[in-house]
Design a protein around this motif. Structure first.
Motif, PDB file in Angstrom:
ATOM      1  N   GLY A  43       4.405  12.771   1.593  1.00 29.23           N
ATOM      2  CA  GLY A  43       5.348  12.131   2.510  1.00 29.23           C
ATOM      3  C   GLY A  43       5.274  12.720   3.908  1.00 29.23           C
ATOM      4  N   GLU A  44       5.171  14.054   3.976  1.00 25.57           N
ATOM      5  CA  GLU A  44       5.060  14.738   5.275  1.00 25.57           C
ATOM      6  C   GLU A  44       3.818  14.295   6.023  1.00 25.57           C
ATOM      7  N   ALA A  47       4.230  10.649   7.189  1.00 23.41           N
ATOM      8  CA  ALA A  47       5.150  10.548   8.326  1.00 23.41           C
ATOM      9  C   ALA A  47       4.458  10.994   9.619  1.00 23.41           C
ATOM     10  N   THR A  54       9.521  14.213  11.829  1.00 22.38           N
ATOM     11  CA  THR A  54       9.646  15.166  10.734  1.00 22.38           C
ATOM     12  C   THR A  54      10.219  14.474   9.503  1.00 22.38           C
ATOM     13  N   LEU A  55       9.578  14.688   8.372  1.00 21.14           N
ATOM     14  CA  LEU A  55      10.038  14.066   7.130  1.00 21.14           C
ATOM     15  C   LEU A  55      11.424  14.570   6.752  1.00 21.14           C
ATOM     16  N   VAL A  58      12.234  11.456   0.753  1.00 20.67           N
ATOM     17  CA  VAL A  58      11.320  10.552   0.067  1.00 20.67           C
ATOM     18  C   VAL A  58      12.111   9.901  -1.052  1.00 20.67           C
TER      19      VAL A  58
END
Length: 106
Positions: A43-44, A47, A54-55, A58
């Protein structure tokens, strides 16, 4: 947590080790924690790649409910499991508070 909608929760280290958990019976904690860390990492990167900043969270939504992952400082991930009829706003609010507390403790 005070949220009846939350059916389970775990604090997981960034390298995928369970720090603390209250997960449904029969859950393979080691596998779940490794997947949580991997999902957050993916996810990071996603993104960043798509310039979303910044994530923060999720979500995984299945027809039986939700799995929510939230960063808890730089050291841990908070994972929440909620039922399909859960009030997500309340779940997220409680998880944000818990994640802030976890980040403070680590």
């Amino acid at each position: 947590s005070n949220t009846p909608d939350l059916q389970g929760a775990a604090a997981v280290s960034m390298d995928g080790l369970i720090l603390a958990s209250v997960l449904p019976a029969g859950t393979d904690e080691d596998r779940v924690s490794a997947m949580a860390a991997a999902l957050l990492s993916l996810g990071e990167r996603t993104a960043q790649e798509l310039q979303r900043g910044t994530l923060e969270q999720v979500y995984v939504k299945g027809d039986q409910g939700y799995i929510i992952l939230m960063q808890a400082g730089g050291e841990a991930v908070l994972e929440g499991i909620a039922g399909g009829s859960a009030k997500l706003g309340m779940v997220l609010l409680d998880m944000k508070r818990a994640a802030a507390e976890l980040a403070r403790l680590l």
